[in-house]
Design an enzyme around this catalytic site. Structure first.
Site, short mmCIF file in Angstrom:
data_model
loop_
_atom_site.label_atom_id
_atom_site.label_comp_id
_atom_site.label_asym_id
_atom_site.label_seq_id
_atom_site.Cartn_x
_atom_site.Cartn_y
_atom_site.Cartn_z
N CYS A 137 -8.67 -1.06 -2.68
CA CYS A 137 -9.58 -1.02 -1.53
C CYS A 137 -11.02 -1.25 -2.00
O CYS A 137 -11.50 -0.54 -2.87
CB CYS A 137 -9.47 0.36 -0.86
N GLU A 184 0.04 -2.53 1.20
CA GLU A 184 -0.04 -1.06 1.13
C GLU A 184 -1.40 -0.66 0.62
O GLU A 184 -2.00 -1.34 -0.23
CB GLU A 184 1.06 -0.55 0.19
N ARG A 228 1.84 12.77 0.89
CA ARG A 228 1.23 11.54 0.38
C ARG A 228 1.21 10.50 1.50
O ARG A 228 2.22 9.87 1.79
CB ARG A 228 2.02 11.01 -0.81
N ARG A 230 0.03 7.01 3.20
CA ARG A 230 -0.41 5.66 2.86
C ARG A 230 -0.31 4.78 4.11
O ARG A 230 0.59 4.95 4.94
CB ARG A 230 0.46 5.06 1.75
#
Length: 410
Positions: A137, A184, A228, A230
């Site tokens: 990112c 992802e 977690r 995503r």
């Protein structure tokens, strides 16, 4: 047929322990115990293997359903999802030499591992049906279209995304036009750079490249004992009836840390250096030193007094862990395993980290503990993306089938 023949039957069918585990609904650890002869195999497992063997005898193996490329590949977590639905990987790019080592150890390919994708021309990338990428990112620079026009410069993704790693995803999609893609990233991608990053990505994929795009935040806690989250972005070249409603997500909380921790009772084989002795006890090197444990407790008390939280996560077999991060190698503070009163807690071993991310015990770890912690902390939770790949598969085939029909018609 005696239960001792379970391993031989499995080898004859060619199915992996991970695949058989998913098919039967038992944990990989349980199936491995049957495979190693540690416990008698259930009759349903034996019957399943016999049926598979009968069905596959003298049958020519089917060719791969589709081809795909694996970008920013890490140690291959995303790839495992697409391998599971019949994909054939034809190109891999990963810049980190240690991740390359782990990837190459676990995937025997007919193509070399490529490094920095920014240095690869699209003409050197094979045609493929699906692009898979866990791109980092980065913020996009802000520049006005009017100024670009006055300077005679192009705008759109070729300019807005330039200098970011998403640009490399975009340029490959533009040149190769695969049937589908799956991207992802961290959950915060949507809010990154005040939402501009996500805005540019969606505009690029939908308007500039013309793909039909869906996105969803998925918590791996549905599949593994770890919180977690995503974001998953999928796109298809044609308009298909894709729906996130097709996801089959087990209830959160069914998986607890006890499912991935070393039992330390002799029921699993010793795996040096992670476990030692006849009962495969966790190596003492993973227990925190007195100095480090004292520091973490003092740090936690200071921040608790300031109202900032506890600082470390102490958990046991019945808990769900925090998100495993790439910094876990530093002190392990986000996931410390409670060893009982009067004893210092310990870190997870790299094998337990692998399990926490949904990797089967067949997954080999050829690197140091420090590098392994970084790799698993940066990885995806494999079962999440196996499920995403599963619901993508019929739509991938539909787009490819439509393309084939068009070629025949022409």
């Amino acid at each position: 047929m005696p239960n001792s023949d379970f391993h031989a039957l499995r080898l004859q069918t060619g199915i992996s322990i991970e695949e058989l585990s998913e098919k039967l609904g038992y944990s990989t650890r349980q199936v491995r115990r049957w495979d190693n002869g540690e416990q008698p195999a259930r009759e349903i497992a034996l019957r399943t293997l016999r049926d598979m063997l009968t069905d596959t005898t003298n049958v020519t193996p089917m060719p791969p359903r589709f081809t795909f490329i694996d970008l920013f590949a890490g140690i291959g977590g995303l790839r495992r999802g697409f391998d599971s639905i019949g994909g054939h990987c034809v190109f891999t790019s990963e810049w980190n030499k240690y991740a390359q080592q782990t990837y190459a150890t676990n995937f025997r390919d007919n193509h070399p591992l490529n490094g920095d994708i920014t240095q690869v021309q699209t003409s050197d990338i094979p045609d493929h049906d699906v692009l898979v990428a866990g791109f980092p990112c980065q913020p996009f620079s802000i520049a006005g279209v009017s100024k670009k026009n006055s300077l005679g410069r192009s705008h759109g993704f070729l300019d807005e995304a330039q200098g970011t790693l998403f640009f490399d995803v975009a340029r490959i999609l533009a040149d190769k036009r695969p049937a589908a893609f799956m991207l992802e990233n961290v959950k915060n991608l949507k809010s990154h750079d005040k939402g501009r990053t996500f805005e540019v990505i969606m505009k690029t994929l939908r308007e500039d490249l013309g793909y039909h795009v869906w996105h969803k935040v998925i918590d791996a806690q549905h599949f593994v004992p770890q919180h977690r989250e995503r974001i998953v972005i999928v796109g298809f070249r044609e308009n298909v009836p894709f729906s996130w409603d097709d996801l089959q997500l087990p209830p959160k909380g069914e998986q607890r840390l006890g499912h991935i921790l070393h039992p330390e009772d002799g029921s699993e084989e010793t795996e040096a250096p992670y476990t030692v002795g006849s009962t495969a006890e966790v190596n003492a090197k993973y227990t925190l030193t007195d100095k480090l444990w004292a520091y973490l407790q003092g740090y936690a008390q200071k921040h608790k007094a300031a109202g900032n939280g506890f600082g470390f996560g102490l958990v046991g077999p019945n808990h769900v862990a925090r998100t495993l991060s790439a910094r876990y190698y530093k002190d392990g503070s986000e996931i410390l395993i409670d060893r009982g009163a009067g004893q210092n807690p310990r870190r997870l071993t790299p094998r337990e980290c692998a399990r926490l991310m949904g990797y089967d015990d067949d997954f080999r770890i050829p690197v140091s503990d420090t590098q392994a912690y970084k790799q698993f902390g940066n990885s995806v939770a494999v079962p999440v993306f196996r499920e995403v790949a599963r619901i993508m598969q019929p739509h991938i085939q539909a787009v490819m089938s439509g393309e084939s029909q068009m070629k025949v018609a022409v």
